[in-house]
Design a protein around this motif. Structure first.
Motif, PDB file in Angstrom:
ATOM      1  N   CYS A   9      49.244 -35.382  35.964  1.00 53.61           N
ATOM      2  CA  CYS A   9      49.660 -35.898  34.701  1.00 53.61           C
ATOM      3  C   CYS A   9      50.641 -35.797  34.003  1.00 53.61           C
ATOM      4  O   CYS A   9      51.119 -36.357  33.090  1.00 53.61           O
ATOM      5  CB  CYS A   9      48.219 -34.976  33.823  1.00 53.61           C
ATOM      6  N   CYS A  42      46.408 -34.344  41.457  1.00 54.61           N
ATOM      7  CA  CYS A  42      45.754 -33.955  40.219  1.00 54.61           C
ATOM      8  C   CYS A  42      44.459 -33.151  40.831  1.00 54.61           C
ATOM      9  O   CYS A  42      43.900 -33.680  41.488  1.00 54.61           O
ATOM     10  CB  CYS A  42      44.992 -35.041  39.435  1.00 54.61           C
ATOM     11  N   CYS A 113      45.515 -25.964  35.891  1.00 55.51           N
ATOM     12  CA  CYS A 113      46.929 -26.030  36.126  1.00 55.51           C
ATOM     13  C   CYS A 113      47.570 -25.046  35.244  1.00 55.51           C
ATOM     14  O   CYS A 113      49.015 -24.808  35.439  1.00 55.51           O
ATOM     15  CB  CYS A 113      47.279 -27.427  36.063  1.00 55.51           C
TER      16      CYS A 113
HETATM   17  S1  SF4 Z   1      43.787 -31.050  36.876  1.00 57.43           S
HETATM   18 FE1  SF4 Z   1      45.896 -30.519  36.515  1.00 57.43          FE
HETATM   19  S2  SF4 Z   1      46.862 -32.492  37.137  1.00 57.43           S
HETATM   20 FE2  SF4 Z   1      44.831 -33.160  36.752  1.00 57.43          FE
HETATM   21  S3  SF4 Z   1      44.658 -33.749  34.670  1.00 57.43           S
HETATM   22 FE3  SF4 Z   1      44.171 -31.450  34.593  1.00 57.43          FE
HETATM   23  S4  SF4 Z   1      46.183 -30.650  34.319  1.00 57.43           S
HETATM   24 FE4  SF4 Z   1      46.460 -32.631  34.999  1.00 57.43          FE
END
Ligand code: SF4
Length: 161
Positions: A9, A42, A113
């Motif tokens: 993202c 992701c 994350c």
């Molecule tokens: S899991 Fe990580 S990469 Fe996926 S949308 Fe959420 S913050 Fe972004």
């Protein structure tokens, strides 16, 4: 040139729970993308969660406690989503091992994350100090995790290594 795992993202992929990406306006982040080898992931989507999806937060702890089995990841609909988050963390580490990755730049505040802050688990909009499940898992495996806000530190590190 180093290989860096980066949250999808942050790279413009519209994979967040609400179908958006995260805009980053940073000289250091631009340097990262332009000069290093980027591996995008992701973890939530890789684990099988859809876009869009219900927002999730870590209830009663942080990613460290989720890994220890003493906290859970709960959706705003009260569904237990912990297994998806653990699966995403394992996939992230597998990718790092596969590419010999030692550094990651992951999205701050996410229950997956986040590396410095996450939401407080009450869907109140308030944050608390702590890491998400993926960041905690990678750190435990010896991979250094940075957020989009402290890429400068990674830049210094790579510059001297
Ligand atoms: S899991 Fe990580 S990469 Fe996926 S949308 Fe959420 S913050 Fe972004």
């Amino acid at each position: 040139m180093a290989k860096i795992l980066v949250s999808a993202c942050l790279l413009g992929s519209a994979v967040r729970y609400n179908g958006s990406a995260v805009e980053v306006n940073s000289i250091d982040f631009n340097w990262l993308v332009d000069s290093q080898e980027i591996v995008s992931l992701c973890p939530e989507v890789a684990a099988g969660l859809p876009v869009p999806r219900v927002p999730a937060e870590i209830y009663s702890g942080s990613g460290t406690e989720v890994l220890a089995g003493t906290a859970r990841v709960i959706g705003s609909d009260r569904a237990d989503m912990t297994e998806f988050f653990l699966s995403g963390a394992k996939m992230a580490l597998q990718l790092c091992r596969q590419h010999n990755i030692r550094y990651a730049v992951l999205t701050e505040n996410s229950p997956s994350c986040g590396s410095g802050f996450i939401y407080d688990g009450r869907f109140s909009g308030n944050k608390k100090v702590g890491a998400g499940v993926v960041s905690a898992f990678l750190e435990q495996a010896g991979i250094q995790v940075f957020s989009q806000y402290n890429v400068g530190r990674l830049r210094e590190l790579i510059g001297i290594s």
